[in-house]
Design a protein around this motif. Structure first.
Motif, PDB file in Angstrom:
ATOM      1  N   ARG A   1     -21.488 -37.398   2.362  1.00 34.39           N
ATOM      2  CA  ARG A   1     -21.391 -36.180   3.172  1.00 34.39           C
ATOM      3  C   ARG A   1     -21.924 -36.456   4.575  1.00 34.39           C
ATOM      4  NH1 ARG A   1     -20.144 -31.296   0.379  1.00 34.39           N
ATOM      5  NH2 ARG A   1     -21.930 -31.464  -0.988  1.00 34.39           N
ATOM      6  N   GLU A   2     -23.085 -37.101   4.611  1.00 34.65           N
ATOM      7  CA  GLU A   2     -23.710 -37.406   5.891  1.00 34.65           C
ATOM      8  C   GLU A   2     -22.821 -38.377   6.681  1.00 34.65           C
ATOM      9  OE1 GLU A   2     -27.640 -38.870   5.229  1.00 34.65           O
ATOM     10  OE2 GLU A   2     -28.049 -38.944   7.384  1.00 34.65           O
ATOM     11  N   ALA A   3     -22.277 -39.381   5.972  1.00 35.24           N
ATOM     12  CA  ALA A   3     -21.502 -40.421   6.660  1.00 35.24           C
ATOM     13  C   ALA A   3     -20.235 -39.854   7.291  1.00 35.24           C
ATOM     14  CB  ALA A   3     -21.145 -41.535   5.682  1.00 35.24           C
ATOM     15  N   CYS A   4     -19.622 -38.869   6.621  1.00 33.86           N
ATOM     16  CA  CYS A   4     -18.354 -38.339   7.130  1.00 33.86           C
ATOM     17  C   CYS A   4     -18.556 -37.191   8.098  1.00 33.86           C
ATOM     18  CB  CYS A   4     -17.481 -37.876   5.970  1.00 33.86           C
ATOM     19  SG  CYS A   4     -16.972 -39.238   4.931  1.00 33.86           S
ATOM     20  N   ALA A   5     -19.802 -36.751   8.240  1.00 33.75           N
ATOM     21  CA  ALA A   5     -20.058 -35.602   9.102  1.00 33.75           C
ATOM     22  C   ALA A   5     -19.726 -35.958  10.545  1.00 33.75           C
ATOM     23  CB  ALA A   5     -21.514 -35.173   8.979  1.00 33.75           C
ATOM     24  N   GLY A   6     -19.120 -35.017  11.234  1.00 35.60           N
ATOM     25  CA  GLY A   6     -18.864 -35.212  12.661  1.00 35.60           C
ATOM     26  C   GLY A   6     -17.606 -36.000  12.977  1.00 35.60           C
ATOM     27  N   LEU A   7     -16.948 -36.540  11.949  1.00 28.99           N
ATOM     28  CA  LEU A   7     -15.699 -37.261  12.208  1.00 28.99           C
ATOM     29  C   LEU A   7     -14.550 -36.268  12.094  1.00 28.99           C
ATOM     30  CD1 LEU A   7     -16.130 -40.633  10.289  1.00 28.99           C
ATOM     31  CD2 LEU A   7     -16.332 -40.206  12.740  1.00 28.99           C
ATOM     32  N   LYS A   8     -13.890 -36.040  13.183  1.00 27.66           N
ATOM     33  CA  LYS A   8     -12.794 -35.064  13.174  1.00 27.66           C
ATOM     34  C   LYS A   8     -11.614 -35.616  12.390  1.00 27.66           C
ATOM     35  CE  LYS A   8     -11.673 -31.433  16.153  1.00 27.66           C
ATOM     36  NZ  LYS A   8     -10.845 -30.975  17.234  1.00 27.66           N
ATOM     37  N   GLU A   9     -10.971 -34.760  11.642  1.00 28.86           N
ATOM     38  CA  GLU A   9      -9.805 -35.117  10.837  1.00 28.86           C
ATOM     39  C   GLU A   9     -10.136 -36.099   9.710  1.00 28.86           C
ATOM     40  OE1 GLU A   9      -7.097 -33.604  10.462  1.00 28.86           O
ATOM     41  OE2 GLU A   9      -7.670 -32.243  12.063  1.00 28.86           O
ATOM     42  N   VAL A  10     -11.437 -36.208   9.385  1.00 29.62           N
ATOM     43  CA  VAL A  10     -11.828 -36.935   8.172  1.00 29.62           C
ATOM     44  C   VAL A  10     -12.229 -35.883   7.146  1.00 29.62           C
ATOM     45  CG1 VAL A  10     -13.488 -38.497   7.126  1.00 29.62           C
ATOM     46  CG2 VAL A  10     -12.524 -39.021   9.373  1.00 29.62           C
ATOM     47  N   HIS A  11     -11.544 -35.889   6.004  1.00 28.72           N
ATOM     48  CA  HIS A  11     -11.801 -34.873   4.996  1.00 28.72           C
ATOM     49  C   HIS A  11     -12.409 -35.531   3.759  1.00 28.72           C
ATOM     50  CE1 HIS A  11      -9.415 -31.976   7.293  1.00 28.72           C
ATOM     51  NE2 HIS A  11      -8.553 -32.965   7.479  1.00 28.72           N
ATOM     52  N   LEU A  12     -13.625 -35.125   3.433  1.00 29.30           N
ATOM     53  CA  LEU A  12     -14.313 -35.666   2.264  1.00 29.30           C
ATOM     54  C   LEU A  12     -13.966 -34.800   1.055  1.00 29.30           C
ATOM     55  CD1 LEU A  12     -16.416 -37.663   1.142  1.00 29.30           C
ATOM     56  CD2 LEU A  12     -18.163 -35.985   1.726  1.00 29.30           C
ATOM     57  N   LEU A  13     -13.288 -35.386   0.078  1.00 23.91           N
ATOM     58  CA  LEU A  13     -12.792 -34.603  -1.048  1.00 23.91           C
ATOM     59  C   LEU A  13     -13.323 -35.146  -2.373  1.00 23.91           C
ATOM     60  CD1 LEU A  13      -9.020 -34.560   0.033  1.00 23.91           C
ATOM     61  CD2 LEU A  13     -10.828 -33.001   0.786  1.00 23.91           C
ATOM     62  N   GLY A  14     -13.988 -34.303  -3.110  1.00 22.15           N
ATOM     63  CA  GLY A  14     -14.406 -34.655  -4.461  1.00 22.15           C
ATOM     64  C   GLY A  14     -13.644 -33.770  -5.426  1.00 22.15           C
ATOM     65  N   ALA A  15     -12.786 -34.379  -6.230  1.00 17.71           N
ATOM     66  CA  ALA A  15     -11.929 -33.575  -7.103  1.00 17.71           C
ATOM     67  C   ALA A  15     -12.675 -33.205  -8.381  1.00 17.71           C
ATOM     68  CB  ALA A  15     -10.666 -34.345  -7.441  1.00 17.71           C
ATOM     69  N   SER A  16     -12.411 -32.003  -8.889  1.00 18.00           N
ATOM     70  CA  SER A  16     -13.088 -31.582 -10.107  1.00 18.00           C
ATOM     71  C   SER A  16     -12.207 -30.718 -10.990  1.00 18.00           C
ATOM     72  CB  SER A  16     -14.364 -30.814  -9.759  1.00 18.00           C
ATOM     73  OG  SER A  16     -14.031 -29.667  -9.008  1.00 18.00           O
ATOM     74  N   GLU A  17     -11.016 -30.385 -10.521  1.00 18.94           N
ATOM     75  CA  GLU A  17     -10.165 -29.474 -11.294  1.00 18.94           C
ATOM     76  C   GLU A  17      -8.780 -30.088 -11.500  1.00 18.94           C
ATOM     77  OE1 GLU A  17      -9.992 -25.504 -11.361  1.00 18.94           O
ATOM     78  OE2 GLU A  17     -12.142 -25.546 -11.754  1.00 18.94           O
ATOM     79  N   GLU A  18      -8.201 -29.742 -12.634  1.00 19.79           N
ATOM     80  CA  GLU A  18      -6.892 -30.281 -12.960  1.00 19.79           C
ATOM     81  C   GLU A  18      -5.855 -29.933 -11.896  1.00 19.79           C
ATOM     82  OE1 GLU A  18      -5.746 -29.233 -16.886  1.00 19.79           O
ATOM     83  OE2 GLU A  18      -4.096 -30.671 -16.957  1.00 19.79           O
ATOM     84  N   GLY A  19      -5.999 -28.762 -11.300  1.00 23.99           N
ATOM     85  CA  GLY A  19      -5.037 -28.311 -10.293  1.00 23.99           C
ATOM     86  C   GLY A  19      -5.040 -29.146  -9.021  1.00 23.99           C
ATOM     87  N   MET A  20      -6.043 -29.999  -8.875  1.00 22.77           N
ATOM     88  CA  MET A  20      -6.084 -30.869  -7.696  1.00 22.77           C
ATOM     89  C   MET A  20      -5.272 -32.140  -7.929  1.00 22.77           C
ATOM     90  SD  MET A  20     -10.138 -30.360  -7.080  1.00 22.77           S
ATOM     91  CE  MET A  20     -10.805 -28.716  -6.782  1.00 22.77           C
ATOM     92  N   PHE A  21      -4.660 -32.220  -9.102  1.00 22.08           N
ATOM     93  CA  PHE A  21      -3.865 -33.396  -9.450  1.00 22.08           C
ATOM     94  C   PHE A  21      -2.439 -32.966  -9.751  1.00 22.08           C
ATOM     95  CE2 PHE A  21      -8.244 -34.207 -10.237  1.00 22.08           C
ATOM     96  CZ  PHE A  21      -8.455 -35.530  -9.910  1.00 22.08           C
ATOM     97  N   GLU A  22      -1.533 -33.920  -9.639  1.00 23.89           N
ATOM     98  CA  GLU A  22      -0.114 -33.626  -9.792  1.00 23.89           C
ATOM     99  C   GLU A  22       0.463 -34.576 -10.837  1.00 23.89           C
ATOM    100  OE1 GLU A  22       2.404 -31.069  -8.954  1.00 23.89           O
ATOM    101  OE2 GLU A  22       0.926 -31.230  -7.329  1.00 23.89           O
ATOM    102  N   PRO A  23       1.184 -34.056 -11.832  1.00 23.78           N
ATOM    103  CA  PRO A  23       1.716 -34.962 -12.843  1.00 23.78           C
ATOM    104  C   PRO A  23       2.834 -35.859 -12.285  1.00 23.78           C
ATOM    105  CG  PRO A  23       2.461 -32.721 -13.251  1.00 23.78           C
ATOM    106  CD  PRO A  23       1.517 -32.652 -12.092  1.00 23.78           C
TER     107      PRO A  23
END
Lengths: 311, 562
Positions: free
Chosen positions: A129-151
């Motif tokens: 979180r700290e490392a990616c902070a302040g970088l524009k257009e960098v999106h830190l994503l931690g997936a946790s739900e089935e809906g975040m995935f596509e078969p």
């Protein structure tokens, strides 16, 4: 609970995903150096400086990141541990790579993983979180739900017929894999090819219902990193993937475009569980090799060793 | 005749007019503090304010390890001066009763009331025209008046029996628990559903952080029962507004004791015409036959009486006109009723204690790390749900019927849902009574929850030769290591390294109940002292340990090869 509504939604939004399925060919592309011999670069030194040299040796980040493209960086941020434990990727490396991608003109950079533990804790305690902070257009994503995935249906595979893949990966032009070099109880090592399991939803079935090594091989026929950089700054040589275990300060990055070759070089870099392994002894690497995904014979890999000059 | 409400309000004193907003403000404060408890704001906000104010919580904290007596003491001293002002202005549960419960509302103005026309009466929800006639108080049976004393007696006995069950009646933990096991899980479910629906839109808009946002779902174990209990308490208002506060609330009963001597309260001027309207509207039944007197044990300063008084004879000031003590205690109280209620309540408490599951410890009750020994825990836990609220993995859930009534609402681990996060000690940080100790992380990591047991007949690595080892992967203590048996890597549990965190149980791919499960055997429960030392004495070492590659069984962990 809300599974049904989400599934319905997924069906409804399939139209949205059709363009996302196009990059399949991109992930399936296999690159080789001149003469068919894959090049793997190994650089000793601090992550940022070593990255500089490593990218130069591989032809510059611009070779991979085209202007306006979307890049997915896949570090290991699976556990809420600091990088010192050598169970997750060094956030400094992730930040440096993300910065490089932006400099090369990337429109968007995803930093994504499917953590094994509480997402918010993992993002915080790994330092991501700290490392990616302040970088524009960098999106830190931690997936946790089935809906975040596509078969996705796979063809010509042995164990894995269908797999739910992270939507962000399907929406990216390019995958850069940034695994931590570490040991793994079931698969001996966890490097790039094994790390791709962090981009899918159902991992339990790999262990409980399938042949794990073959399933990893199958998965790698679909998910293929254009660039793999192993974080060998510290290496967990036993007790992986979570540790605790002995940490060896290898102090290097190992990178290349052939994910299997990079892993093969990585395997030879350390003693795992107090023992030397040849890449062919590592089941999932052998499975990748059998599928023609890359080279595991160290004699047929061009290894370039570099050193960060002392400043 | 109906008169607009605005004109009725015009006749109210500013204090009475402020009561509603004050109640709303305190209810919001209660809810916001509950929300803030699991946020980074936690150290900065008094998230335990309401529970710390509660003398009952302080009373049962005698068995715990945290004794916040200052605020609770201040509450009792405050009641000595201002009576049950808390109940009328601060208590968030009282607010809900006022808000949802049927109210008797006076719709005329005091000025009009003094004229030829009688004041208009409106009873909600059944407002009838004939009610305009002389107000008739429908008194509740007198035997009820003794119930608060019975409630206090049961509370005392619960304390003596080390049974924290009577705190289920305490409105503050009750409401906090309701938020934790009903409102919050429902809100998380709804939020995740909405986020899921919104996901494609968020992706299109480039809000990827939103697209990948989801909250861990808290379980609503004991939620239905909590809801039913709440509905029951609320429903009692059908008999009389604030029926609950009047007869059953143990906190109100306790505050009533010092309130009996309070100085500030309802005072009736000699101009009183003895019309008795005040006695009818009083939601607490605090006005006796002689309306110049006040039962200060009951009066919550709502000022409904002041509002209806046709001659403005009622004021709230120092020098309250109290009911003579003897009369209040004895005349209205049927001793037989008190004895019966107290007796039945006490018997119920005793029976929950005699539950075979409690005596034999036959259930798989896994307590959070740092939970004090069970007999103290069952007394000190006020079932406020704070620990359930802050648990980041939601492994902590309220115990339902399975642990016996005595354990109802107390926190237990649901390891199949998730393991206990080793870098987290929040449950101990928020516990109002210290039933879960506030431990530094190192100590907390040595607070052994239980021991994992592997069922080789169900394990896919043992029974089906699968390359699984997910439990080995997940174990933060390397208490599960693999050994090579018959050419296959298979997991084994080393009990002397197991913390009981349940990560293995959570990840086991076997369907239904996992092949590796945590049992309370070997749990370490200390009320004081160091867990590290205790573990060292038991020869349990929660330190790094390594897997070993080998080709024969001897090279596996020596102490588990059997």
């Amino acid at each position: 609970m809300n599974r049904f509504s989400r599934r319905d939604l997924l069906k409804g939004s399939l139209a949205l995903c059709v363009p996302a399925l196009v990059p399949v060919s991109v992930f399936g592309r296999q690159e080789k150096a001149k003469g068919g011999r894959p090049v793997v670069v190994e650089v000793n030194g601090s992550p940022e400086a070593a990255l500089e040299i490593l990218l130069r040796e591989l032809g510059g980040i611009e070779r991979f990141v085209k202007k306006g493209s979307t890049v997915l960086l896949k570090p290991n941020m699976s556990f809420p541990n600091p990088p010192e434990n050598a169970t997750t990727t060094d956030p400094k490396l992730v930040r440096a790579v993300a910065t490089k991608c932006l400099e090369a003109g990337a429109r968007r950079v995803f930093v994504a993983d499917h953590p094994m533990r509480s997402v918010s804790l993992c993002l915080d305690k790994t330092g991501m979180r700290e490392a990616c902070a302040g970088l524009k257009e960098v999106h830190l994503l931690g997936a946790s739900e089935e809906g975040m995935f596509e078969p996705v249906r796979l063809s010509g595979t042995r164990e894995l017929r269908e797999v739910r893949v992270l939507r962000a990966l399907l929406q990216s032009d390019l995958l850069i894999n940034l695994p931590r070099m570490k040991s793994h109880g079931a698969t001996t090592v966890s490097l790039g090819t094994k790390g791709n399991m962090g981009l899918i939803w159902d991992r339990k079935s790999f262990h409980g219902r399938m042949d794990l090594d073959q399933a990893i091989g199958d998965l790698n026929t679909f998910i293929r990193a254009a660039l793999t950089i192993l974080d060998g700054s510290r290496v967990l040589t036993a007790g992986g993937p979570l540790g605790p275990g002995p940490v060896e300060n290898l102090g290097c990055l190992i990178g290349g475009t052939d994910p299997v070759a990079v892993d093969a070089v990585g395997v030879g870099k350390a003693k795992w569980y107090g023992r030397v392994f040849s890449p062919a002894e590592v089941g999932h690497l052998a499975a990748c090799y059998e599928r023609g995904l890359g080279e595991i014979d160290l004699d047929r890999i061009d290894l370039v060793s570099r050193e960060v000059p002392p400043s | 005749m109906k008169v607009g409400r605005s004109s009725a309000r015009a006749g109210r004193s500013w204090t009475a007019r402020l009561r509603g907003p004050t109640q709303v403000a305190f209810f919001l404060l209660f809810s916001l503090l509950f929300l803030a408890m699991a946020s980074p704001l936690r150290p900065a906000v008094p998230h335990r304010l309401f529970l710390d104010l509660d003398p009952l919580v302080a009373f049962f904290s005698a068995f715990g390890t945290r004794h916040a007596l200052a605020l609770a003491g201040a509450m009792l001293v405050g009641a000595l001066a201002f009576g049950r002002l808390f109940c009328g202005y601060v208590c968030p549960f009282g607010f809900l009763l006022d808000f949802f419960g049927p109210r008797k509302r006076f719709s005329g103005t005091v000025g009009q009331g003094r004229g030829s026309k009688g004041p208009g009466w409106e009873t909600r929800p059944a407002g009838t025209e004939e009610a305009e006639a002389a107000p008739v108080a429908r008194p509740l049976p007198a035997w009820l008046n003794g119930i608060p004393w019975a409630v206090l007696a049961v509370l005392l006995l619960g304390w003596a029996l080390r049974n924290g069950l009577p705190t289920l009646l305490d409105p503050l933990p009750h409401l906090s628990r309701l938020l934790a096991v009903v409102v919050f899980p429902a809100a998380v479910w709804a939020a995740n559903g909405l986020l899921g629906l919104f996901r494609p839109v968020a992706e299109q808009a480039g809000w990827y952080e939103v697209a990948y946002l989801a909250f861990p779902q808290s379980g609503a174990a004991a939620g239905v029962a909590s809801l039913v209990l709440f509905a029951l308490f609320l429903g009692l208002s059908g008999m009389a507004p604030r029926f609950w506060c009047r007869y059953l609330c143990p906190l109100g009963a306790l505050l009533g004791i010092p309130a009996r001597f309070s100085q500030f309260g309802r005072r009736v001027a000699p101009s009183c015409i003895q019309c008795g309207r005040c006695a009818v509207v009083c939601p607490m039944g605090a006005i006796p036959v002689e309306p110049t007197q006040t039962r200060l044990t009951l009066c919550v300063h709502c000022r409904s009486c002041q509002e209806v008084c046709p001659v403005s004879a009622i004021s709230f000031s120092f020098g309250a006109g109290r009911v003579p003590a003897k009369a209040e205690l004895l005349r209205d109280v049927r001793r037989r009723g008190v004895l019966l209620a107290a007796g039945l309540g006490s018997l119920a408490l005793l029976l929950t204690r005699l539950d075979p599951r409690v005596i034999k410890k036959s259930d798989r009750r896994l307590r959070p790390p740092g939970a004090i020994p069970e007999s103290d825990f069952l007394a000190a836990c006020v079932r406020c749900g704070a620990c359930l609220r802050v648990c980041p993995t939601r492994t902590l859930q309220a115990s339902g019927a399975e642990g016996g009534l005595i354990a109802w609402g107390t926190p237990v681990h649901r390891m199949r849902t998730a393991g206990c996060e080793q870098s987290c000690n929040l449950c101990g940080k928020v516990c109002p009574t210290g039933a879960i100790r506030d431990l530094p992380l190192v100590e907390r990591q040595h607070a052994k929850i239980g021991t994992a047991v592997l069922d080789r007949q169900r394990c896919v690595a043992w029974a089906e030769n699968r390359l699984c080892l997910l439990c080995d992967e997940a174990c933060p203590y390397n208490a599960i290591v693999f050994m090579v048996v018959e050419g296959h890597k298979r997991p084994v549990v080393d009990e002397s390294r197991c913390n009981g965190c349940g990560m293995c149980e959570a990840v086991c791919p076997v369907e239904g109940e996992g092949a590796v499960n945590v049992f309370p055997a070997g749990e370490v429960r200390l009320k004081r002292g160091s867990y590290r030392k205790a573990l060292a004495e038991r020869r349990i070492h929660l330190e790094p340990r390594q897997d070993r590659f080998g080709t024969d069984e001897e090279e596996g962990p020596p102490d588990t090869a059997s």
